[in-house]
Write an enzyme that holds these catalytic residues in place. Sequence first.
Site, PDB file in Angstrom:
ATOM      1  N   LYS A 154       0.873  -1.117   0.099  1.00 52.64           N
ATOM      2  CA  LYS A 154       0.120   0.119  -0.099  1.00 52.64           C
ATOM      3  C   LYS A 154       0.976   1.136  -0.021  1.00 52.64           C
ATOM      4  CE  LYS A 154      -1.705   2.932   2.818  1.00 52.64           C
ATOM      5  NZ  LYS A 154      -1.630   4.157   1.701  1.00 52.64           N
ATOM      6  N   GLY A 207       6.963   4.618   8.170  1.00 51.26           N
ATOM      7  CA  GLY A 207       6.111   6.100   8.409  1.00 51.26           C
ATOM      8  C   GLY A 207       6.650   6.608   9.579  1.00 51.26           C
ATOM      9  N   SER A 208       5.495   7.259  10.184  1.00 44.50           N
ATOM     10  CA  SER A 208       5.760   8.135  11.170  1.00 44.50           C
ATOM     11  C   SER A 208       5.609   7.382  12.529  1.00 44.50           C
ATOM     12  CB  SER A 208       4.808   9.438  11.317  1.00 44.50           C
ATOM     13  OG  SER A 208       3.402   8.655  11.492  1.00 44.50           O
ATOM     14  N   THR A 209       6.120   7.870  13.563  1.00 41.42           N
ATOM     15  CA  THR A 209       6.157   7.015  14.912  1.00 41.42           C
ATOM     16  C   THR A 209       4.867   6.901  15.290  1.00 41.42           C
ATOM     17  OG1 THR A 209       8.434   7.451  15.492  1.00 41.42           O
ATOM     18  CG2 THR A 209       7.077   6.967  17.151  1.00 41.42           C
ATOM     19  N   THR A 211       1.907   6.777  13.676  1.00 43.24           N
ATOM     20  CA  THR A 211       1.313   5.632  12.945  1.00 43.24           C
ATOM     21  C   THR A 211       1.708   4.255  13.334  1.00 43.24           C
ATOM     22  OG1 THR A 211       0.825   7.189  11.110  1.00 43.24           O
ATOM     23  CG2 THR A 211       0.108   4.947  10.575  1.00 43.24           C
ATOM     24  N   GLY A 212       3.246   4.338  13.515  1.00 45.25           N
ATOM     25  CA  GLY A 212       3.691   2.892  13.619  1.00 45.25           C
ATOM     26  C   GLY A 212       3.377   2.570  14.935  1.00 45.25           C
ATOM     27  N   GLU A 229       9.849   0.850  10.393  1.00 38.99           N
ATOM     28  CA  GLU A 229      10.763   1.730  10.102  1.00 38.99           C
ATOM     29  C   GLU A 229      10.312   3.295  10.422  1.00 38.99           C
ATOM     30  OE1 GLU A 229      13.892   1.260   9.752  1.00 38.99           O
ATOM     31  OE2 GLU A 229      14.157  -0.923   8.902  1.00 38.99           O
ATOM     32  N   CYS A 263      14.114   9.999   6.653  1.00 36.94           N
ATOM     33  CA  CYS A 263      14.315   9.647   8.053  1.00 36.94           C
ATOM     34  C   CYS A 263      15.434   9.660   8.665  1.00 36.94           C
ATOM     35  CB  CYS A 263      13.745   8.464   8.030  1.00 36.94           C
ATOM     36  SG  CYS A 263      14.364   7.238   7.024  1.00 36.94           S
ATOM     37  N   GLU A 355      10.710  15.953  14.947  1.00 32.20           N
ATOM     38  CA  GLU A 355      11.201  15.642  13.191  1.00 32.20           C
ATOM     39  C   GLU A 355      10.239  16.589  12.554  1.00 32.20           C
ATOM     40  OE1 GLU A 355       9.568  12.046  11.595  1.00 32.20           O
ATOM     41  OE2 GLU A 355      11.631  11.810  10.799  1.00 32.20           O
TER      42      GLU A 355
HETATM   43  P1  NAD Z   1       2.589   8.265   7.742  1.00 33.25           P
HETATM   44  O1  NAD Z   1       2.814   7.582   9.018  1.00 33.25           O
HETATM   45  O2  NAD Z   1       1.538   9.616   7.946  1.00 33.25           O
HETATM   46  O3  NAD Z   1       2.068   7.323   6.530  1.00 33.25           O
HETATM   47  C1  NAD Z   1       2.973   6.184   6.295  1.00 33.25           C
HETATM   48  C2  NAD Z   1       2.110   5.242   5.523  1.00 33.25           C
HETATM   49  O4  NAD Z   1       1.035   4.786   6.509  1.00 33.25           O
HETATM   50  C3  NAD Z   1       1.155   5.647   4.538  1.00 33.25           C
HETATM   51  O5  NAD Z   1       0.931   4.893   3.525  1.00 33.25           O
HETATM   52  C4  NAD Z   1      -0.030   6.088   5.027  1.00 33.25           C
HETATM   53  O6  NAD Z   1      -1.159   6.012   4.000  1.00 33.25           O
HETATM   54  C5  NAD Z   1      -0.223   4.836   5.943  1.00 33.25           C
HETATM   55  N1  NAD Z   1      -1.182   4.884   7.242  1.00 33.25           N
HETATM   56  C6  NAD Z   1      -1.746   5.847   7.674  1.00 33.25           C
HETATM   57  N2  NAD Z   1      -2.462   5.632   8.768  1.00 33.25           N
HETATM   58  C7  NAD Z   1      -2.804   4.250   8.756  1.00 33.25           C
HETATM   59  C8  NAD Z   1      -3.591   3.373   9.416  1.00 33.25           C
HETATM   60  N3  NAD Z   1      -4.302   3.884  10.298  1.00 33.25           N
HETATM   61  N4  NAD Z   1      -3.131   2.002   9.293  1.00 33.25           N
HETATM   62  C9  NAD Z   1      -2.575   1.718   8.257  1.00 33.25           C
HETATM   63  N5  NAD Z   1      -1.756   2.571   7.304  1.00 33.25           N
HETATM   64  C10 NAD Z   1      -1.839   3.873   7.661  1.00 33.25           C
HETATM   65  O7  NAD Z   1       4.254   8.752   7.502  1.00 33.25           O
HETATM   66  P2  NAD Z   1       4.294   9.878   6.000  1.00 33.25           P
HETATM   67  O8  NAD Z   1       4.062  10.980   6.494  1.00 33.25           O
HETATM   68  O9  NAD Z   1       4.047   9.216   4.922  1.00 33.25           O
HETATM   69  O10 NAD Z   1       6.186   9.219   6.130  1.00 33.25           O
HETATM   70  C11 NAD Z   1       6.765  10.316   6.810  1.00 33.25           C
HETATM   71  C12 NAD Z   1       7.362   9.543   8.088  1.00 33.25           C
HETATM   72  O11 NAD Z   1       7.887   8.471   7.710  1.00 33.25           O
HETATM   73  C13 NAD Z   1       8.617  10.158   8.807  1.00 33.25           C
HETATM   74  O12 NAD Z   1       8.277  10.441  10.217  1.00 33.25           O
HETATM   75  C14 NAD Z   1       9.945   9.482   8.503  1.00 33.25           C
HETATM   76  O13 NAD Z   1      10.697   9.892   9.346  1.00 33.25           O
HETATM   77  C15 NAD Z   1       9.165   8.054   8.240  1.00 33.25           C
HETATM   78  N6  NAD Z   1      10.181   7.420   7.615  1.00 33.25           N
HETATM   79  C16 NAD Z   1      11.012   6.342   8.103  1.00 33.25           C
HETATM   80  C17 NAD Z   1      11.761   5.343   7.416  1.00 33.25           C
HETATM   81  C18 NAD Z   1      12.718   4.564   8.073  1.00 33.25           C
HETATM   82  O14 NAD Z   1      13.136   3.904   7.387  1.00 33.25           O
HETATM   83  N7  NAD Z   1      12.732   4.541   9.428  1.00 33.25           N
HETATM   84  C19 NAD Z   1      11.729   6.010   6.196  1.00 33.25           C
HETATM   85  C20 NAD Z   1      11.175   6.806   5.466  1.00 33.25           C
HETATM   86  C21 NAD Z   1      10.190   7.631   6.355  1.00 33.25           C
END
Ligand code: NAD
Length: 458
Positions: A154, A207-209, A211-212, A229, A263, A355
């Site tokens: 996704k 993605g973001s911490t 959402t993680g 990640e 990131c 961040e």
């Molecule tokens: P985000 O958490 O908003 O979204 C990431 C993904 O999660 C998207 O595909 C989004 O649609 C999906 N998502 C959102 N809500 C969800 C839910 N409830 N259930 C399942 N999936 C959901 O992050 P972003 O704004 O797209 O990315 C930026 C963040 O990603 C930054 O914090 C960055 O540091 C982090 N990031 C980390 C790494 C790493 O390897 N550590 C690499 C790249 C980006």
Amino acid sequence: MTTFELVNPATAEVIGEVDHSDAAAVDDAVAAAQSAQRVWAGLAPAARAGRLRDFAAAVAAHRDELAALEVANSGHPIGQARWEADHVTDVLTYYAATPERLSGKQIPVTGGIDITFCEPIGVIGVITPWNFPMTIASWGFAPALAAGNAVIVKPAEWTPLTTIRLAELAEQAGLPPGLLQVLPGRGDVVGEAMLGHRGIGKIVFTGSTTTGRHVMARAAESVKRVTLELGGKSANIVFADCDLERAAATAPYGVFDNAGQDCCARSRILVQRSVHEKFMELLEPAVTGVRVGDPTDENTEMGPLVSRAHLEKVSSYVSDDAPVAFRGTAPDGPGFWFPPTVLTPQPTDRVVTEEIFGPVVAVLPFDDEADAVAIANATDYGLSGSIWTDDLSRALRVSRAVAAGNLSVNSHSSVRYSTPFGGFKQSGLGRELGPDAPLGFTETKNVFIAVSDGEGKP
Ligand code: NAD
């Protein structure tokens, strides 16, 4: 099915739209993935290796097309976008060796022999962010496929185009239909449905911490495996004994690459107090010299931010009374532009602790080695960082003391496909890339085979 408009971040023009999947599409995708996975796992290891090499070759043959898509959809400078497409080829080529090398163990036991098998988990869900769409997708799908799984990706809402194209190339290259599927859609619709689906055995989330944490909690409902990640607030530590000219000349690229939407961005520069003034003098021309502009121009080093919403978020960190030391340039007019910005804030300021994910860096002084390590570690994040010193012992001491997963000494390198990548603390869980990544997509099965003693006794 709804549609979603895609916007070129450099021009703010709509470049097309993509159909968004709904939750029901996840059920269909999992069913198709389960069938494809059985076909895939039934192939000889050499045949699976061959198909992955063919997939890598298809990506290489479409490198310029993939790069152009990323320039238009994500605003990445063309040179960087080509690197990203090449990186996907490299990741696939590296893991194409896996099917013929993924061996278990034979363990000495009494009364028989004991062997382990690395069984595929089955169907893997990969949820990606918008900052490096195709590379991050490949870090999930390449080792997962290599270990015998099917994968559903996704992509982030804003940047799905390269991921969609990669799945088409996979099928054209001979991977079974349904083995690698892409479901564009909203996180709270498609992502949620993936988290709740019993047919998906593992989620790889980047993605973001915030959402993680949610992903981890929902995965717990069905004891799904997870790799996370997440975010970062990494430190670039500059000691007085380093090559200060080089440290200053390279610092902008350690944080402003991909417009700071990285990131691993070294968004806190910690400078030993005795050389702080000199470092700032050297940093200013390096920052104003970053070439910010049209991503299609071969000479561009930094493009726009990904969206208007993200531009507003980044801008909120630099108010009119922000402690700006100096700034680089950015184009006027349409597009989501933000100039490289250097701040000299107080250690408690939110630009130091949060961040920002944009081209904004905080420079802070420190007194000695212990002080530098304490400041570097004063964060819930722990993804990457850099250490600049000519003292080898100090480089090793500080590397061991900084709580982060990916450190570089006298450079800002973080990601190589052949070395493990991931975060300490709230920057993540598990590791991607490197030789062991395929094991993260397997279950270890232990089998004991009784061997009789040849005299009728068990
Ligand atoms: P985000 O958490 O908003 O979204 C990431 C993904 O999660 C998207 O595909 C989004 O649609 C999906 N998502 C959102 N809500 C969800 C839910 N409830 N259930 C399942 N999936 C959901 O992050 P972003 O704004 O797209 O990315 C930026 C963040 O990603 C930054 O914090 C960055 O540091 C982090 N990031 C980390 C790494 C790493 O390897 N550590 C690499 C790249 C980006």
